[in-house]
Scaffold this active site. Structure first.
Site, PDB file in Angstrom:
ATOM      1  N   LYS A 200     -30.710  23.883 -29.376  1.00  7.03           N
ATOM      2  CA  LYS A 200     -31.086  23.578 -30.757  1.00  7.03           C
ATOM      3  C   LYS A 200     -32.508  23.044 -30.791  1.00  7.03           C
ATOM      4  CE  LYS A 200     -30.329  20.156 -34.395  1.00  7.03           C
ATOM      5  NZ  LYS A 200     -29.596  18.950 -34.830  1.00  7.03           N
ATOM      6  N   GLU A 245     -30.417   8.848 -43.699  1.00  7.37           N
ATOM      7  CA  GLU A 245     -30.006   8.697 -42.297  1.00  7.37           C
ATOM      8  C   GLU A 245     -30.458   7.361 -41.727  1.00  7.37           C
ATOM      9  OE1 GLU A 245     -29.513  11.452 -38.332  1.00  7.37           O
ATOM     10  OE2 GLU A 245     -30.422  12.244 -40.153  1.00  7.37           O
TER      11      GLU A 245
END
Length: 441
Positions: A200, A245
């Site tokens: 990723k 976040e």
């Protein structure tokens, strides 16, 4: 109204430098909660800092002390400086809550190679509110203006607040790469993932906004806090946004980290959005991306914790414009004296949620193909107190204001099967919060 006399100490750290000690005098006293009912309304235009969620948090202004750092040792240098400041400070804290007493606000560069400044700022005034508690902390350099408050001058911390100015004449333009070029970068990343180079990578892009006059950052802060109340609305040293976040919160020996990875755009139709939430929760691509991010956080926190709780499955976090897969990881810090919130932030950055997996390979690929300098985007932003407690978010859904220009940022997690056009659409959705916050309607 009266306000403390200007005073500040500023130092810059090279990687090998040792900062001179700064002697600060601070006092925290209780406020009536009504005096802190609207924290953002207290901010003057000059040097404001903010960390707000659901109307609670911290705001401040003025500069009593400031340090800048860069390079691979930026976190350690800033943490060392903060420890020397705390050790030398004279503090009278009548409230004794996380965020009272001496507090510094920080924003850090994403990359070890970043040439821009990371910084910690100690405001001259901090006002906070949390549940039933509200307080004001005043700070001065020892030997200069007194920071103490008495019953006769209890409002000395208040300052004249000018009307917030809306940006005018805004124009937007591509940042480092236009959309077509960026989709080519995404396609290149997918090819490398499919070739087995990595699992990723998170790729970001930027957008530039220009106004006729200098942008008053209090305008977008107010709109972000109103439109995204469950996010952490922040501003430190030009970096502002509303991040969903929480990289980490350290409070009295407990540490929590909220991980977001896997995103789907909302449609505005409630039934359709519920169906999309179910689709997101069962998407193998998004679950794989999310698992990478959770594992990277758990692995980074593990050496600092005596015990941890890592949920087996994520939940779907609903925001006004998007939905995310989310997981809250909790732990007990094994040595609070050695692991300040800033040190833990260093250990966690960059997680797979903002870098990729394996992280060294992903960050090297970002530097190679992303085509822009992230500066302080997707890096820790937040605050630390004298006990080492604090809250550090990830500077997402964010922008950097400098004069009449705002640089907006957005990023997407790229894995095998990612489609460039879909990732471009996702990035555009992630620009929306900051772009809309600059609007005048």
């Amino acid at each position: 109204m009266n306000q403390p006399a200007p005073s500040s100490t500023s130092v810059a750290l090279a990687e090998e430098a040792v900062a001179p000690p700064v002697r600060l005098v601070a006092r925290t006293r209780r406020l009536d909660v009504a005096d802190a009912a609207d924290l953002l309304a207290l901010l003057p235009e000059d040097a404001p800092v903010a960390w707000i969620r659901n109307g609670e948090g911290l705001v401040g202004w003025g500069v009593a002390a400031r340090v800048t750092a860069s390079g691979a040792s930026r976190f350690a240098d800033a943490d060392t400086w903060w420890n020397t400041v705390v050790a030398a400070a004279q503090v009278n804290d009548e409230v004794a809550q996380p965020g009272t007493g001496l507090v510094a606000f920080g924003t850090f560069g994403f990359s070890d190679a970043h040439t821009g400044d990371s910084s910690l700022v100690v405001p001259r005034v901090v006002v906070g509110r949390r549940g039933e508690h509200a307080w004001v902390t005043t700070v001065a350099v020892a030997g200069e203006a007194p920071a103490d408050l008495t019953d006769d001058d209890a409002d000395v911390w208040r300052t004249e607040v000018s009307a917030t100015r809306a940006p005018h004449g805004l124009t937007f333009s591509d940042g480092s790469l236009d959309g077509e070029t960026w989709m080519g970068v995404v396609a290149d990343a997918v090819r490398r993932i499919d070739a087995g180079d990595l699992d990723k990578v998170v790729l970001a892009r930027d957008l530039l906004a220009r106004a006729d006059d200098d942008v008053d950052v209090r305008w977008p802060l107010r709109r972000l806090a109103t439109q995204y109340p469950t996010c952490w609305t922040f501003h430190v040293d030009g970096m502002f946004g509303a991040t969903p976040e929480m990289l980490l919160r350290r409070e009295r020996g407990l540490v929590t980290s909220r991980i977001l990875a896997g995103t789907i755009r909302r449609t505005g139709d409630e039934a359709r959005d519920l169906a999309l939430a179910g689709q997101l929760a069962h998407s193998s691509k998004d679950l794989e991306e999310h698992e990478y991010a959770v594992r990277s956080v758990a692995d980074a926190l593990g050496p600092h914790c005596s015990s941890m709780n890592v949920p087996e499955s994520p939940f779907v976090l609903h925001l006004p414009n998007v939905m995310h897969l989310a997981t809250d990881v909790n732990g007990v810090v094994s040595d609070a004296a050695a692991a300040s919130s800033l040190k833990l932030a260093e250990a966690l950055h960059p997680s797979a949620a903002v870098g990729g997996t394996p992280t060294p390979t992903a960050t090297a690929l970002i530097a190679e193909i992303e085509g822009m300098d992230r500066a302080r985007y997707a890096a820790p932003v937040g605050w630390i107190d004298a006990a080492g407690d604090g809250e550090w978010g990830i500077a997402l859904r964010s922008g950097h204001v400098s004069g009449n220009q705002v640089r907006l940022f957005a990023g997407c997690g790229i894995v095998s099967g990612s489609e460039p056009a879909s990732e471009l659409a996702e990035s555009q959705a992630k620009f929306v919060p900051v772009r809309d916050s600059l609007a005048t309607d």
